[in-house]
Write a protein that holds these residues in place. Structure first.
Motif, PDB file in Angstrom:
ATOM      1  N   ALA A  99      79.622  48.030   8.604  1.00  0.00           N
ATOM      2  CA  ALA A  99      78.815  48.838   7.779  1.00  0.00           C
ATOM      3  C   ALA A  99      78.936  50.011   8.515  1.00  0.00           C
ATOM      4  O   ALA A  99      79.090  51.336   7.709  1.00  0.00           O
ATOM      5  N   ILE A 100      78.973  50.217   9.880  1.00  0.00           N
ATOM      6  CA  ILE A 100      79.300  51.642  10.677  1.00  0.00           C
ATOM      7  C   ILE A 100      80.869  52.086  10.295  1.00  0.00           C
ATOM      8  O   ILE A 100      80.829  53.205   9.915  1.00  0.00           O
ATOM      9  N   ALA A 101      81.766  51.226  10.096  1.00  0.00           N
ATOM     10  CA  ALA A 101      83.020  51.784   9.828  1.00  0.00           C
ATOM     11  C   ALA A 101      82.966  52.227   8.444  1.00  0.00           C
ATOM     12  O   ALA A 101      83.414  53.324   8.150  1.00  0.00           O
ATOM     13  N   TYR A 102      82.264  51.814   7.325  1.00  0.00           N
ATOM     14  CA  TYR A 102      82.187  52.209   6.077  1.00  0.00           C
ATOM     15  C   TYR A 102      81.463  53.446   5.926  1.00  0.00           C
ATOM     16  O   TYR A 102      81.752  54.424   5.272  1.00  0.00           O
ATOM     17  N   GLY A 103      80.434  53.802   6.901  1.00  0.00           N
ATOM     18  CA  GLY A 103      79.514  55.077   7.061  1.00  0.00           C
ATOM     19  C   GLY A 103      80.614  55.857   7.602  1.00  0.00           C
ATOM     20  O   GLY A 103      80.548  57.046   7.082  1.00  0.00           O
ATOM     21  N   GLY A 104      81.471  55.513   8.461  1.00  0.00           N
ATOM     22  CA  GLY A 104      82.594  56.488   9.166  1.00  0.00           C
ATOM     23  C   GLY A 104      83.434  57.197   8.032  1.00  0.00           C
ATOM     24  O   GLY A 104      83.689  58.340   8.017  1.00  0.00           O
ATOM     25  N   VAL A 105      83.931  56.309   6.816  1.00  0.00           N
ATOM     26  CA  VAL A 105      84.576  56.721   5.921  1.00  0.00           C
ATOM     27  C   VAL A 105      84.046  57.913   5.117  1.00  0.00           C
ATOM     28  O   VAL A 105      84.719  58.988   5.223  1.00  0.00           O
ATOM     29  N   TRP A 106      82.760  57.711   4.842  1.00  0.00           N
ATOM     30  CA  TRP A 106      81.942  58.745   3.929  1.00  0.00           C
ATOM     31  C   TRP A 106      81.671  59.832   5.053  1.00  0.00           C
ATOM     32  O   TRP A 106      81.704  61.130   4.477  1.00  0.00           O
ATOM     33  N   LEU A 107      81.545  59.672   6.186  1.00  0.00           N
ATOM     34  CA  LEU A 107      81.040  60.833   7.107  1.00  0.00           C
ATOM     35  C   LEU A 107      82.222  61.707   7.267  1.00  0.00           C
ATOM     36  O   LEU A 107      82.395  62.964   7.153  1.00  0.00           O
ATOM     37  N   ALA A 108      83.523  60.946   7.258  1.00  0.00           N
ATOM     38  CA  ALA A 108      85.035  61.633   7.239  1.00  0.00           C
ATOM     39  C   ALA A 108      85.128  62.493   6.255  1.00  0.00           C
ATOM     40  O   ALA A 108      85.577  63.746   6.098  1.00  0.00           O
ATOM     41  N   VAL A 109      84.850  62.017   4.723  1.00  0.00           N
ATOM     42  CA  VAL A 109      84.826  62.700   3.705  1.00  0.00           C
ATOM     43  C   VAL A 109      84.109  63.903   3.600  1.00  0.00           C
ATOM     44  O   VAL A 109      84.262  64.834   3.083  1.00  0.00           O
ATOM     45  N   ALA A 110      82.835  63.646   3.860  1.00  0.00           N
ATOM     46  CA  ALA A 110      81.718  64.811   3.997  1.00  0.00           C
ATOM     47  C   ALA A 110      82.123  66.012   4.927  1.00  0.00           C
ATOM     48  O   ALA A 110      81.901  67.121   4.681  1.00  0.00           O
ATOM     49  N   MET A 111      82.840  65.594   6.120  1.00  0.00           N
ATOM     50  CA  MET A 111      83.222  66.506   6.943  1.00  0.00           C
ATOM     51  C   MET A 111      84.411  67.336   6.584  1.00  0.00           C
ATOM     52  O   MET A 111      84.673  68.636   6.616  1.00  0.00           O
ATOM     53  N   LEU A 112      85.356  66.541   5.759  1.00  0.00           N
ATOM     54  CA  LEU A 112      86.491  67.403   5.280  1.00  0.00           C
ATOM     55  C   LEU A 112      85.930  68.404   4.273  1.00  0.00           C
ATOM     56  O   LEU A 112      86.400  69.410   4.396  1.00  0.00           O
ATOM     57  N   PHE A 113      85.017  68.087   3.593  1.00  0.00           N
ATOM     58  CA  PHE A 113      84.503  68.980   2.552  1.00  0.00           C
ATOM     59  C   PHE A 113      83.838  70.247   3.104  1.00  0.00           C
ATOM     60  O   PHE A 113      83.979  71.181   2.907  1.00  0.00           O
ATOM     61  N   SER A 114      83.235  69.573   4.195  1.00  0.00           N
ATOM     62  CA  SER A 114      82.522  70.889   5.226  1.00  0.00           C
ATOM     63  C   SER A 114      83.595  71.809   5.960  1.00  0.00           C
ATOM     64  O   SER A 114      83.192  72.822   5.916  1.00  0.00           O
ATOM     65  N   VAL A 115      84.759  71.224   5.943  1.00  0.00           N
ATOM     66  CA  VAL A 115      85.879  72.251   6.504  1.00  0.00           C
ATOM     67  C   VAL A 115      86.453  72.964   5.508  1.00  0.00           C
ATOM     68  O   VAL A 115      86.746  74.226   5.527  1.00  0.00           O
ATOM     69  N   ILE A 116      86.681  72.347   3.992  1.00  0.00           N
ATOM     70  CA  ILE A 116      87.347  73.171   2.976  1.00  0.00           C
ATOM     71  C   ILE A 116      86.324  74.180   2.564  1.00  0.00           C
ATOM     72  O   ILE A 116      86.948  75.223   2.366  1.00  0.00           O
TER      73      ILE A 116
END
Lengths: 326, 316
Positions: free
Chosen positions: A173-190
């Protein structure tokens, strides 16, 4: 140009600790975290409550009764605890990460922080790990609550293998959350605007949850021959459909969880299961040992972790190229 | 910094270049800033001041040329540079939900200041900028001037050897500006070299030892204010004379040493090769005129700036 002037000096992780601690304490003390916690309790506790009621009426013996808390769909509401988590976790992760970098930019703190002895690497990684740790804290708390409720209401303690499977579930579950956290951070950078970044992350989430299953289905149907000539053809088409579905992190998570929490699972997919039973003499309903279940879902786990790393790396590259000036 | 002659320079740029596509944001500038001086970067917006500053801090890559800050290369050794250089960005921001003290604690952790010293150094820095009594208020309640002072406090806490301030006084009221300039002088007293960029010329003039005038990515002029004035406005003693009742220009032109007499808003500006105030007063009174004003003009940076860009525009 200057790029080949030589490597930069100093560890890229200088300053990682302070960034991590600050992010974690910011998250844990924020109003946003309280809202997310409320969200989790409502969406997590409700299915569990109903499931426990359903389970209490079960009379036949079940050696994995405790794990059923997570997977059984209650009579009152057609949603199990893990299904609720499948869409809850991305929402939490997006909530924690969608403004990670652009809010620093908008508050004009980014250039001030980057003028301290710290590389951008450490800033981004510290933010990611801070968010992940927050997510881990929230999920662990939720698990403990569910375990506790199970103990109280079912009146039977979980056995060793069940605890092991439950812990593995938590890690997935934490790894799954990590994927979406990375996605959200990618958009926060873009995106410089936090609203745009949140919207894009939520859009992607909706796409994977609502549209992607339909699209994958449509593509698979399109590839289906008019007449199946052998079992292999049926199997390969199913495998193709699954491969498409697995591009969605939600599918990977769902399969990994089913593999862990329903020890009877020996293969994913209707036909694959059927073939397993008929050709390899596997009996439906007999559980696999924990290590065999883990082996079964290993590709899903590595898929999730790899996805997390890939998305984070893209965010990292984009962030390195960004100008810090307003 | 192997050259013993340059040992006193804290920042040394040679042919520093920054390209954005084909645009030359910073066009091969040479710049050296000495230990313990206040150096002003002047010029219109978009002239390349901020880009130059960002290259000094290693926050943006250089496209050519060389730069050294305290003997370190900001491209390869940014951590060493940033450990020793304090930076106050244009319109600095802080974490509004934290107090001033908490904001500084975070920076102290990033700087790896020993924990036992942190509290003392933060209080010392906040006292230096007169924010000690509001140290535990959230930064959200701070005025713009207080935020700028908190930025200075960060530099004090860092014990920086060089302070780089980007537009430190923009958007401040006169009193806040005055206070901030006092603090910048305080940095100089603490033997910190200060580099500041600004377009508030009269303010800059009052604190800067030397200035560089940026124009389209190049340094057009560099030196002390007086040197710049001599270069742009011409050498000599400018005097302003206001008188009536006689043919003032004719009388003034008759004075020995006077080079030019230019009418200026009902008065006349004289440029002479020596101080001719006493003689001018005598002549005007002797000719029967009534002298209402006689003043020595300090060369003002504003004048240098305006004149330079007028001439640059005319030449273009």
């Amino acid at each position: 140009m200057q790029r080949n002037q030589g490597r930069r000096e100093g560890s890229p992780f200088t300053g990682l600790g302070p960034v991590f601690v600050k992010e974690l304490s910011d998250h844990l003390s924020s109003t946003r975290m309280m809202v997310l916690t409320l969200f989790v309790i409502v969406f997590g506790a409700l299915p569990v409550g109903f499931t426990l009621q359903t389970l209490r009426q079960v009379t036949q013996s079940d050696q994995f009764l405790f794990l059923r808390i997570f997977t059984v769909e209650p009579e009152q509401a057609p949603i199990s605890f893990y299904a609720a988590l499948t869409f809850m976790i991305p929402l939490m992760a997006i909530g924690l990460g969608f403004d990670a970098v652009n809010s620093e930019f908008n508050r004009r703190t980014l250039s001030r922080v980057l003028s301290q002895p710290i590389y951008r690497d450490a800033l981004l990684l510290g933010k990611f790990l801070g968010g992940l740790a927050t997510l881990a804290v929230a999920l662990t708390a939720l698990f403990l609550i569910v375990f506790g409720a199970g103990l109280l209401l079912l009146g039977l303690p979980p056995r060793g293998p069940e605890v092991a499977r439950g812990l593995a579930f938590l890690v997935v579950a934490i790894a799954y959350g990590g994927v979406w956290l990375a996605v959200a951070m990618l958009f926060s950078v873009i995106f410089r605007s936090t609203a745009t970044s949140a919207l894009c992350a939520l859009g992607l989430w909706l796409f994977f949850f609502i549209l992607w299953p339909m699209i994958a289905q449509a593509i698979t149907t399109g590839f289906a021959p008019s007449q199946f000539r052998s079992v292999d053809e049926v199997l390969s088409l199913e495998a193709f459909g699954q491969a498409l579905q697995r591009l969605s992190p939600g599918t990977l998570f769902g399969e990994a969880v089913i593999g862990l929490l329903q020890p009877e699972t020996k293969a994913f997919g209707q036909f694959a299961n059927l073939v397993m039973q008929q050709t390899r003499g596997m009996i439906q309903g007999t559980p696999l040992p924990f290590d065999q279940s883990l082996l079964l879902i290993w590709p899903q786990i590595t898929g999730l972790i790899a996805g997390m790393i890939v998305v984070f790396s893209i965010a990292y590259i984009v962030f390195q190229r960004e100008e810090v000036r307003a | 910094m192997s050259d013993p002659l340059e040992v006193d320079n804290v920042i040394e740029a040679r042919g520093l270049l920054k390209l954005y596509g084909s645009a030359r944001a910073v066009d091969a500038i040479d710049l050296s800033i000495r230990k313990g001086e206040i150096f002003g970067l002047l010029g219109p917006n978009g002239a390349g001041k901020t880009t130059t500053i960002l290259m000094m801090l290693g926050l943006t890559e250089t496209s050519g040329g060389s730069i050294e800050v305290l003997g370190f290369n900001p491209v390869r050794q940014p951590l060493e540079v940033k450990r020793r250089v304090g930076y106050l960005p244009d319109a600095v921001g802080f974490y509004d939900n934290l107090t001033a003290r908490e904001n500084l604690v975070y920076i102290a952790r990033l700087l790896d200041i020993p924990r036992r010293q942190t509290t003392a150094r933060i209080m010392e820095a906040l006292e230096a900028v007169q924010l000690a009594d509001v140290a535990d208020k959230r930064v959200a309640t701070y005025s713009r001037g207080m935020r700028q002072r908190l930025g200075i406090a960060e530099i004090v806490m860092k014990k920086a050897e060089v302070a780089i301030l980007d537009e430190p006084t923009s958007g401040l009221d006169p009193h806040a500006t005055f206070e901030l300039l006092e603090m910048i002088r305080g940095l100089k007293k603490a033997n910190v070299a200060v580099l500041l960029s600004s377009h508030l010329l009269d303010r800059v003039q009052s604190v800067c030892d030397r200035v560089a005038l940026f124009n389209k990515g190049k340094i057009a002029l560099m030196g002390t204010v007086v040197e710049l004035a001599n270069q742009v406005l011409g050498a000599g003693h400018p005097i302003l004379v206001e008188a009536s009742g006689i043919d003032v220009p004719a009388v003034l032109k008759g004075i020995e040493g006077v080079q030019r007499v230019v009418p200026e808003g009902g008065a006349w500006r004289i440029v002479a090769d020596r101080d001719v105030r006493a003689v001018a007063a005598q002549r005007i009174v002797a000719a029967g005129g009534s002298l209402t004003r006689l003043a020595e003009l300090q060369p003002s940076l504003e004048e240098v700036y305006t004149r330079y860009f007028e001439e640059a525009r005319r030449a273009a």
